[in-house]
Structures are given as structure tokens and as C-alpha cells.
Enzyme design. Structure first.
Site, PDB file in Angstrom:
ATOM      1  N   GLU A  60      12.897 -27.873  24.289  1.00 43.47           N
ATOM      2  CA  GLU A  60      13.779 -28.158  25.413  1.00 43.47           C
ATOM      3  C   GLU A  60      13.015 -28.603  26.657  1.00 43.47           C
ATOM      4  OE1 GLU A  60      15.976 -25.831  22.469  1.00 43.47           O
ATOM      5  OE2 GLU A  60      14.026 -25.541  23.447  1.00 43.47           O
ATOM      6  N   PHE A  83      22.760 -25.190  22.870  1.00 44.46           N
ATOM      7  CA  PHE A  83      23.478 -24.079  23.496  1.00 44.46           C
ATOM      8  C   PHE A  83      22.834 -23.819  24.850  1.00 44.46           C
ATOM      9  CE2 PHE A  83      24.431 -23.445  19.054  1.00 44.46           C
ATOM     10  CZ  PHE A  83      25.730 -22.958  19.041  1.00 44.46           C
ATOM     11  N   ALA A  84      23.646 -23.430  25.829  1.00 42.54           N
ATOM     12  CA  ALA A  84      23.102 -23.152  27.160  1.00 42.54           C
ATOM     13  C   ALA A  84      22.047 -22.051  27.112  1.00 42.54           C
ATOM     14  CB  ALA A  84      24.226 -22.754  28.112  1.00 42.54           C
ATOM     15  N   ASP A  85      22.142 -21.179  26.123  1.00 47.18           N
ATOM     16  CA  ASP A  85      21.155 -20.111  25.953  1.00 47.18           C
ATOM     17  C   ASP A  85      19.746 -20.648  25.722  1.00 47.18           C
ATOM     18  OD1 ASP A  85      23.851 -19.773  24.678  1.00 47.18           O
ATOM     19  OD2 ASP A  85      23.314 -17.654  24.842  1.00 47.18           O
ATOM     20  N   TYR A  86      19.637 -21.910  25.291  1.00 45.76           N
ATOM     21  CA  TYR A  86      18.330 -22.507  24.981  1.00 45.76           C
ATOM     22  C   TYR A  86      17.763 -23.326  26.135  1.00 45.76           C
ATOM     23  CZ  TYR A  86      20.090 -21.670  20.196  1.00 45.76           C
ATOM     24  OH  TYR A  86      20.617 -21.121  19.055  1.00 45.76           O
ATOM     25  N   ILE A  87      18.448 -23.329  27.259  1.00 44.87           N
ATOM     26  CA  ILE A  87      18.037 -24.220  28.343  1.00 44.87           C
ATOM     27  C   ILE A  87      16.855 -23.674  29.129  1.00 44.87           C
ATOM     28  CG2 ILE A  87      19.453 -23.326  30.249  1.00 44.87           C
ATOM     29  CD1 ILE A  87      20.262 -26.265  30.810  1.00 44.87           C
ATOM     30  N   PRO A  89      13.679 -22.845  28.568  1.00 43.37           N
ATOM     31  CA  PRO A  89      12.374 -23.524  28.545  1.00 43.37           C
ATOM     32  C   PRO A  89      12.335 -24.807  29.370  1.00 43.37           C
ATOM     33  CG  PRO A  89      12.973 -22.805  26.339  1.00 43.37           C
ATOM     34  CD  PRO A  89      14.182 -22.626  27.198  1.00 43.37           C
ATOM     35  N   HIS A 129      24.055 -16.919  21.916  1.00 44.08           N
ATOM     36  CA  HIS A 129      24.901 -18.114  21.829  1.00 44.08           C
ATOM     37  C   HIS A 129      26.153 -17.987  22.695  1.00 44.08           C
ATOM     38  CE1 HIS A 129      22.481 -18.316  18.145  1.00 44.08           C
ATOM     39  NE2 HIS A 129      22.648 -19.626  18.212  1.00 44.08           N
TER      40      HIS A 129
END
Length: 337
Positions: A60, A83-87, A89, A129
């Protein structure tokens, strides 16, 4: 006029922008041949080619860093974070680079990039998630933050975001992808095809950034909400029998303060609803603004209904999720003091 769900409206927005502007490119994890984990980019690579819609590595920070560079060179990248949870980084690139580009170069360079990402709960996605990190980005000068609540707005706001010369975070309430959700998880879902906001023009149009929408008029209390919580607030108003005015903020930054102030000054009460955790959530800023600008009109303390200050719980999803019962209780507290 076509009938679209939110995924189809978002897809249509990107299709329109790709066709109109050769500087627009779309990339992210599995957005090319596969069409995205939610199929929001379905068939866009087929229509516009491998150099316009393409896949990126699972990185990311690298995805957003590449978009920052593209924007500085005059392109208009649209990236998807699955998913916003991965933003997280990519927050350094968004906050330290994209948000500061125009300021640090005295307007010589800017970052016309759009980051799309599904956010929020209501799908039994658990702690990784279901997060709502919008408040992190509203804190940063130079970033714009958008959260639509229906297909019509989703397409118009996304086109406006892609055409904007500043970096934009476009959070998509994934619980609304296929239909409006009022918080009653034990009831059948209504499809967008049966909802007025499911009527979406097939061509180019925009919904202006920084302009809220009053989706229900009322005289007793003002409800400020966005995303899925707009539909929860509408359900709570109907079920409680309270004459609530519901305002869909649509864009958190820039914020339509004039609409908020006019409504609260008229009703004298305010309830703020969002999915994100309570402490330091965007609702805290809204409450401070209402207190500052509507102090003499307020007849009761500002109420906030939000997620718990915990990781998003899988087993207690519907206790954590601000549903109509919790919102209705806040409405009653606001008007009965």
C-alpha cells in the site's frame, strides 16, 4: 436513467473519467483482470487497456507513493486500497507527501490523486475488515475526505474527486454497496433498484465537494451523519416518532458548516452519529463546531452515538454497530432534557 447499485455507480464514474481524460489511470491490488475484490473495476481494463487499468503489488505504501509521483507529473491516478483497514502503510505518503505537495512547492506541483477504499462494518468482517479510519485523514490539512451514502452521490462525488486538483480520500461504505442498510440486520435487504437514489445518469455529472444534503426535514433535533449511518438515522427518526432533521454530510473535508449551523440554530438540539470509535472520532470535531457556532441556540448537550473504544468485535458486531435503538435513545435524550 439507469438503475445502479453503489458498486455499479462507482464503476461508471471511473469508466466516464477514463474515457474523457487520458491522464486518468487506475491501479491497485487485483483491480485489473479480476476487477477488484468487490468488482468495482470490473471490465475497465478490458475497455481501456492494460496501461490505463492495471494491478499493483501488495504494498500500500508503494501504491500510494507511485500515485503521488504520477500526480506530480500531471496524471490523475485513482488507486484502490482493498479495505480501509489496509491503508495504514500508505499514511506516510498521504500525510507527509500528497497533503503537503502544493504547500511545499508554493503551488508549482500538486497531487491530483484519488484513493478509493471500502470502509466500515456490518458485514461480520471482524477487526481487520471493518474499521473506520476517516478521522485520521480529516485531521490533515491538504487532504479531502468524502463518504457517499447512495449510488447517485457516489458517482457524482467520485467524478468530482478525480477531477479535483488535490488529494482525495474516497471512503465507500461497503455495507451499502448492494442496498441501503438501516441497521436492522435481521431484516431483508432492500436493493438500490427500489430506491430513488438508485437512479443514476449514465454520463458525466458531478456532486460538488463541500455541500451536505438534508435528507429528512425536521424541527425537533438535527442529526449529523454520513455513510451507512445516514440510513440508520432515518430509521431511528421514523421508529422513535421524533421530528428529526437528518443531514448527510457527504464530504467531511471540506465541511458544509453553513448547513449544519442553520439546522442546529433552528432545532436547538444535535445528535451526531458515526461508526468509528468515539474518542477523537470526527464526531468530536462536529460537536466542537456546533458548540462554537450554535451555543446560544442549544437547548441540550450535543449527543454522540459511535463505536466503542475497542477493536471492532466480531462476536458483538451488532452491539458495537450504532443501530436505530442506540440512535433513537440519543434522540430522546436530546429532546426530553
Amino acid at each position: 436513467m439507469a438503475r445502479m447499485n453503489m458498486i455499479q455507480a462507482i464503476n461508471s464514474a471511473m469508466d466516464v473519467c477514463l474515457a474523457l481524460d487520458p491522464k486518468v489511470v487506475i491501479f491497485g491490488q487485483d483491480v485489473g483482470f479480476f476487477g477488484g475484490v468487490f468488482r468495482a473495476t470490473d471490465k475497465l481494463q478490458e475497455r481501456h487497456g492494460l496501461t490505463r487499468v492495471f494491478d499493483a503489488p501488495i504494498a500500500e505504501g508503494g501504491i500510494i507513493a507511485t500515485a503521488v509521483g504520477m500526480g506530480a507529473y500531471g496524471m490523475r491516478p485513482v488507486v484502490e486500497i482493498q479495505f480501509a483497514d489496509y491503508i495504514y502503510p500508505g499514511t506516510d505518503q498521504l500525510i507527509s507527501e500528497a497533503a503537503r505537495m502544493r504547500y511545499r512547492t508554493a503551488g508549482e506541483w500538486w497531487s491530483p490523486l484519488t484513493v478509493r477504499t471500502p470502509y466500515g462494518g456490518g458485514i461480520f468482517g471482524g477487526q481487520t475488515h471493518s474499521q473506520s479510519p476517516e478521522g485520521i485523514f480529516t485531521h490533515v490539512a491538504g487532504l479531502k475526505t468524502i463518504i457517499p451514502s447512495n449510488p447517485y452521490d457516489a458517482k457524482g462525488l467520485l467524478i468530482a474527486a478525480i477531477e479535483d486538483d488535490d488529494p482525495v480520500l474516497f471512503f465507500e461504505p461497503k455495507r451499502l454497496y448492494n442496498g441501503p442498510f438501516d441497521g436492522h440486520h435481521d431484516r431483508p435487504v432492500t436493493a438500490w433498484a427500489k430506491h430513488a437514489a438508485g437512479e443514476v445518469p449514465e454520463g458525466h455529472y458531478t456532486v460538488p465537494l463541500g455541500k451536505a444534503a438534508t435528507v429528512r426535514s425536521g424541527q425537533a433535533v438535527t442529526v449529523l451523519a454520513y455513510g451507512t449511518m445516514v440510513h440508520v438515522a432515518l430509521a431511528a427518526a421514523e421508529e422513535s416518532g421524533i421530528d428529526a432533521e437528518v443531514i448527510d454530510l457527504r464530504t467531511l473535508m471540506p465541511l458544509d458548516l453553513d448547513t449544519i449551523v442553520a439546522s442546529v440554530n433552528r432545532t436547538g438540539c444535535c445528535v451526531i452519529v458515526h461508526e468509528a470509535t468515539l474518542t477523537c472520532g470526527f464526531g468530536a470535531e462536529l460537536a466542537a463546531l456546533v458548540q462554537q457556532h450554535c451555543f446560544y441556540a442549544l437547548e441540550a448537550p450535543v449527543e454522540r452515538v459511535a463505536g466503542w473504544d475497542t477493536p471492532y468485535p466480531h462476536a458483538f458486531e451488532w452491539d458495537y454497530f450504532p443501530g436505530p435503538a442506540r440512535v433513537g435513545a440519543a434522540l430522546r435524550r436530546a429532546v426530553e432534557r
